[in-house]
Every structure is written in C-alpha cells, then in structure tokens.
Design a protein around this motif. Sequence first.
Motif, PDB file in Angstrom:
ATOM      1  N   LYS A   1       0.847  -1.197   0.000  1.00  0.00           N
ATOM      2  CA  LYS A   1       0.000   0.000   0.000  1.00  0.00           C
ATOM      3  C   LYS A   1       0.880   1.244   0.000  1.00  0.00           C
ATOM      4  O   LYS A   1       2.045   1.196   0.401  1.00  0.00           O
ATOM      5  CB  LYS A   1      -0.901   0.002   1.234  1.00  0.00           C
ATOM      6  N   TYR A   2       0.304   2.345  -0.456  1.00  0.00           N
ATOM      7  CA  TYR A   2       0.974   3.639  -0.382  1.00  0.00           C
ATOM      8  C   TYR A   2      -0.085   4.738  -0.391  1.00  0.00           C
ATOM      9  O   TYR A   2      -1.228   4.505  -0.773  1.00  0.00           O
ATOM     10  CB  TYR A   2       1.980   3.830  -1.521  1.00  0.00           C
ATOM     11  N   VAL A   3       0.325   5.917   0.051  1.00  0.00           N
ATOM     12  CA  VAL A   3      -0.561   7.076   0.039  1.00  0.00           C
ATOM     13  C   VAL A   3      -0.084   8.003  -1.071  1.00  0.00           C
ATOM     14  O   VAL A   3       1.087   8.382  -1.117  1.00  0.00           O
ATOM     15  CB  VAL A   3      -0.556   7.801   1.406  1.00  0.00           C
ATOM     16  N   ASP A   4      -1.005   8.373  -1.974  1.00  0.00           N
ATOM     17  CA  ASP A   4      -0.635   9.231  -3.099  1.00  0.00           C
ATOM     18  C   ASP A   4      -0.611  10.707  -2.688  1.00  0.00           C
ATOM     19  O   ASP A   4      -0.876  11.048  -1.527  1.00  0.00           O
ATOM     20  CB  ASP A   4      -1.545   8.986  -4.305  1.00  0.00           C
ATOM     21  N   GLY A   5      -0.313  11.577  -3.626  1.00  0.00           N
ATOM     22  CA  GLY A   5      -0.213  13.002  -3.376  1.00  0.00           C
ATOM     23  C   GLY A   5      -1.511  13.663  -2.958  1.00  0.00           C
ATOM     24  O   GLY A   5      -1.515  14.797  -2.472  1.00  0.00           O
ATOM     25  N   PHE A   6      -2.636  12.975  -3.120  1.00  0.00           N
ATOM     26  CA  PHE A   6      -3.944  13.496  -2.724  1.00  0.00           C
ATOM     27  C   PHE A   6      -4.390  12.941  -1.371  1.00  0.00           C
ATOM     28  O   PHE A   6      -5.517  13.165  -0.944  1.00  0.00           O
ATOM     29  CB  PHE A   6      -4.997  13.168  -3.786  1.00  0.00           C
ATOM     30  N   GLY A   7      -3.505  12.170  -0.725  1.00  0.00           N
ATOM     31  CA  GLY A   7      -3.835  11.590   0.573  1.00  0.00           C
ATOM     32  C   GLY A   7      -4.664  10.326   0.495  1.00  0.00           C
ATOM     33  O   GLY A   7      -5.160   9.834   1.507  1.00  0.00           O
ATOM     34  N   GLN A   8      -4.813   9.744  -0.702  1.00  0.00           N
ATOM     35  CA  GLN A   8      -5.604   8.533  -0.893  1.00  0.00           C
ATOM     36  C   GLN A   8      -4.717   7.293  -0.766  1.00  0.00           C
ATOM     37  O   GLN A   8      -3.639   7.229  -1.353  1.00  0.00           O
ATOM     38  CB  GLN A   8      -6.261   8.525  -2.280  1.00  0.00           C
ATOM     39  N   GLU A   9      -5.189   6.313  -0.009  1.00  0.00           N
ATOM     40  CA  GLU A   9      -4.461   5.049   0.094  1.00  0.00           C
ATOM     41  C   GLU A   9      -4.732   4.214  -1.153  1.00  0.00           C
ATOM     42  O   GLU A   9      -5.874   4.091  -1.600  1.00  0.00           O
ATOM     43  CB  GLU A   9      -4.895   4.275   1.337  1.00  0.00           C
ATOM     44  N   ASN A  10      -3.670   3.671  -1.716  1.00  0.00           N
ATOM     45  CA  ASN A  10      -3.760   2.822  -2.904  1.00  0.00           C
ATOM     46  C   ASN A  10      -3.071   1.496  -2.616  1.00  0.00           C
ATOM     47  O   ASN A  10      -2.153   1.435  -1.794  1.00  0.00           O
ATOM     48  CB  ASN A  10      -3.061   3.484  -4.094  1.00  0.00           C
ATOM     49  N   THR A  11      -3.487   0.462  -3.316  1.00  0.00           N
ATOM     50  CA  THR A  11      -2.837  -0.844  -3.229  1.00  0.00           C
ATOM     51  C   THR A  11      -2.287  -1.194  -4.602  1.00  0.00           C
ATOM     52  O   THR A  11      -2.975  -1.033  -5.612  1.00  0.00           O
ATOM     53  CB  THR A  11      -3.834  -1.935  -2.780  1.00  0.00           C
TER      54      THR A  11
END
Length: 120
Positions: free
Chosen positions: A34-44
């Motif tokens: 997982k990571y958090v993108d530049g918009f603060g959204q968690e992505n997998t």
Amino acid sequence: MKLRSTLGASLGALALVLSTAGSAQAAQGEFHYKYVDGFGQENTVTLHDPHSGKCINLHAVGEDDELPGYGPHNDTDTAVTVYVGANCEGPEWRLKAHGKPAKDTLELRSVRFDAPVAAQ
C-alpha cells in the motif's frame, strides 16, 4: 526436405526451451503493498508473477524522495526481501512465501524475490 524437417523441429525445441527458461525466473503469485498518493488517498499495488533475482524499485514509492510503501503481503511461491531504501539498500526484512500480510508499520521502497526452487 529432410533438412527442413530437422531445422523446423530444432527451432521448435529451442522455442520451447526458451519459453520455459523465462517462466522459471518469475515468482508465481501476487505481491501487494500500500501507499498514500499526493492526494492523501491510500492505494494498493499488486505485482503479478514478479521477476525473481533482481532488485525491483516499487511503483510510486521506489525513490528515496517519495513516501515509502507499507503493509506488504507476499502471496507468491518464493520468499522476498523488502528494503526500506531504493535500489535494495538500507534495512531489510524477509517475508516468507504465501505468508500473512505484514503490519502497516513495515515500510518498503524496493524488493528482491528469491529465485524459484526447481520442482523435483
């Protein structure tokens, strides 16, 4: 005519050998993080049948100036070493094949999958 048949059979055998040799260099299964993108959204992110034996800098987290990824889950048939730094540098941890998901506190930027063990 016999030369053509021999040449055709030889090329077919070579293609078969090359296709099986390439697949032996990939871990079978999926690896997630997982990571958090530049918009603060968690992505997998999921790596399907990842290449083995070489360092992989992970998408969106593989540079030292980016936030690291976290919470890896190794659901492949080989063990993997995860690294806090890019280019497989820095502190490292081993994750077993088909293991449980790691805690979100385990950060990573790069990975290296073990070479698959040949079937006996």
